[in-house]
Design a protein around this motif. Sequence first.
Motif, PDB file in Angstrom:
ATOM      1  N   ALA A 156      43.899  39.377  30.218  1.00  0.00           N
ATOM      2  CA  ALA A 156      44.878  40.411  30.574  1.00  0.00           C
ATOM      3  C   ALA A 156      44.763  40.916  32.014  1.00  0.00           C
ATOM      4  O   ALA A 156      45.421  41.878  32.385  1.00  0.00           O
ATOM      5  CB  ALA A 156      44.817  41.598  29.606  1.00  0.00           C
ATOM      6  N   CYS A 157      43.938  40.268  32.836  1.00  0.00           N
ATOM      7  CA  CYS A 157      43.756  40.747  34.216  1.00  0.00           C
ATOM      8  C   CYS A 157      44.766  40.096  35.149  1.00  0.00           C
ATOM      9  O   CYS A 157      44.922  38.885  35.140  1.00  0.00           O
ATOM     10  CB  CYS A 157      42.340  40.436  34.691  1.00  0.00           C
ATOM     11  SG  CYS A 157      42.065  40.979  36.383  1.00  0.00           S
ATOM     12  N   PRO A 158      45.461  40.922  35.963  1.00  0.00           N
ATOM     13  CA  PRO A 158      46.454  40.352  36.867  1.00  0.00           C
ATOM     14  C   PRO A 158      45.909  40.001  38.267  1.00  0.00           C
ATOM     15  O   PRO A 158      46.682  39.667  39.150  1.00  0.00           O
ATOM     16  CB  PRO A 158      47.476  41.495  36.972  1.00  0.00           C
ATOM     17  CG  PRO A 158      46.641  42.732  36.834  1.00  0.00           C
ATOM     18  CD  PRO A 158      45.437  42.382  35.997  1.00  0.00           C
TER      19      PRO A 158
ATOM     20  N   VAL B 146      42.208  36.195  41.325  1.00  0.00           N
ATOM     21  CA  VAL B 146      41.283  35.182  40.808  1.00  0.00           C
ATOM     22  C   VAL B 146      41.745  34.736  39.418  1.00  0.00           C
ATOM     23  O   VAL B 146      41.812  33.539  39.122  1.00  0.00           O
ATOM     24  CB  VAL B 146      39.839  35.725  40.769  1.00  0.00           C
ATOM     25  CG1 VAL B 146      38.904  34.729  40.099  1.00  0.00           C
ATOM     26  CG2 VAL B 146      39.364  36.050  42.177  1.00  0.00           C
ATOM     27  N   CYS B 147      42.084  35.706  38.575  1.00  0.00           N
ATOM     28  CA  CYS B 147      42.523  35.366  37.213  1.00  0.00           C
ATOM     29  C   CYS B 147      43.864  34.638  37.226  1.00  0.00           C
ATOM     30  O   CYS B 147      44.156  33.857  36.325  1.00  0.00           O
ATOM     31  CB  CYS B 147      42.566  36.624  36.346  1.00  0.00           C
ATOM     32  SG  CYS B 147      40.912  37.311  36.100  1.00  0.00           S
ATOM     33  N   ALA B 148      44.668  34.887  38.271  1.00  0.00           N
ATOM     34  CA  ALA B 148      45.974  34.224  38.367  1.00  0.00           C
ATOM     35  C   ALA B 148      45.884  32.918  39.158  1.00  0.00           C
ATOM     36  O   ALA B 148      46.866  32.182  39.264  1.00  0.00           O
ATOM     37  CB  ALA B 148      46.975  35.167  39.038  1.00  0.00           C
TER      38      ALA B 148
ATOM     39  N   SER C  90      31.755  36.685  38.040  1.00  0.00           N
ATOM     40  CA  SER C  90      32.859  37.537  37.595  1.00  0.00           C
ATOM     41  C   SER C  90      34.077  37.289  38.488  1.00  0.00           C
ATOM     42  O   SER C  90      33.945  36.858  39.639  1.00  0.00           O
ATOM     43  CB  SER C  90      32.418  38.998  37.688  1.00  0.00           C
ATOM     44  OG  SER C  90      33.533  39.838  37.903  1.00  0.00           O
ATOM     45  N   HIS C  91      35.243  37.630  37.967  1.00  0.00           N
ATOM     46  CA  HIS C  91      36.460  37.549  38.797  1.00  0.00           C
ATOM     47  C   HIS C  91      36.366  38.469  40.005  1.00  0.00           C
ATOM     48  O   HIS C  91      37.070  38.284  40.990  1.00  0.00           O
ATOM     49  CB  HIS C  91      37.701  37.849  37.951  1.00  0.00           C
ATOM     50  CG  HIS C  91      37.746  39.201  37.336  1.00  0.00           C
ATOM     51  ND1 HIS C  91      38.890  39.889  37.084  1.00  0.00           N
ATOM     52  CD2 HIS C  91      36.738  40.036  36.925  1.00  0.00           C
ATOM     53  CE1 HIS C  91      38.607  41.062  36.545  1.00  0.00           C
ATOM     54  NE2 HIS C  91      37.310  41.161  36.430  1.00  0.00           N
ATOM     55  N   GLN C  92      35.472  39.456  39.923  1.00  0.00           N
ATOM     56  CA  GLN C  92      35.315  40.395  41.046  1.00  0.00           C
ATOM     57  C   GLN C  92      34.669  39.752  42.269  1.00  0.00           C
ATOM     58  O   GLN C  92      34.619  40.345  43.337  1.00  0.00           O
ATOM     59  CB  GLN C  92      34.463  41.595  40.611  1.00  0.00           C
ATOM     60  CG  GLN C  92      35.125  42.423  39.525  1.00  0.00           C
ATOM     61  CD  GLN C  92      34.156  43.407  38.878  1.00  0.00           C
ATOM     62  OE1 GLN C  92      32.959  43.137  38.800  1.00  0.00           O
ATOM     63  NE2 GLN C  92      34.667  44.523  38.413  1.00  0.00           N
TER      64      GLN C  92
HETATM   65 ZN    ZN Z   1      40.804  39.292  37.263  1.00  0.00          ZN
END
Ligand code: ZN
Length: 242
Positions: A3-5, A8-10, A210-212
């Motif tokens: 659910a992260c926009p 990195v997640c995209a 992490s995506h961070q």
């Molecule tokens: Zn993300």
Amino acid sequence: MVACPCEVCASTDPRDKRLRSSILVQSSTTTIVVDTTPDFRYQMLRLGIRQLDAVIFTHPHKDHVAGLDDVRAYNFFQHRPMDLYANEMTQEAIIREFPYAFGDIKYPGIPDLRLNGIEKDPFRVGDITILPIQVWHLKMPVLGFRFGDFTYITDANRIEDIEKEKIRGSREIVLNALRHEKHVSHFSLTEAIEEVKELGVPRAWFTHISHQLGLHADINPTLPPGMQLSYDGLSLEIPAGN
Ligand SMILES: [Zn+2]
Ligand SMILES: [Zn+2]
Ligand SMILES: [Zn+2]
């Protein structure tokens, strides 16, 4: 992250598509997995792994044990229990979280698991010798593992000097590096880089990212020589050691 926009997640770069952290260690006769993540089933399907001799566990956090039920497919094809190697704390968690596999009544189709205790002494699975290395994940002792000249450590934020001695001399290390910002129980990227320098291991790959941390393509080129971000599907060939 679900659910992260964020970018990195995209990202469409396959190196930004990360399943939970795990490794497969293979010799010509023996195949071992370190940790059964919630993605274990897909990880095995993706690589087409037909034989699995044992699972060794780092620690009992859900992202490292939750996929254990799916070893039952190997029970079915190999006609034997799956050997699990874990310290006492992790064994207790496995029994607590998969009670149906340890009950008196064995329903058909449940995983057939055989627990083997490990501490700090080296042990063997088939022709692979494994040296446990105890690291700290805040207050939780976590096991890293050395296979010949290759060391795998995840979910650490502190390594005692005496355990560092066991890592020294490795030619290659996989070490956790969560993000840029400091975290209570994981090395940050800066901390992980410092650890690798201090350990003097010439080649390092960072994992449990992490995506961070940012995009692989942005961060990887900024790392010191010999250090890289690992990515799903990375395969390393290690000369057989001790
Ligand atoms: Zn993300
Ligand atoms: Zn953990
Ligand atoms: Zn973890």
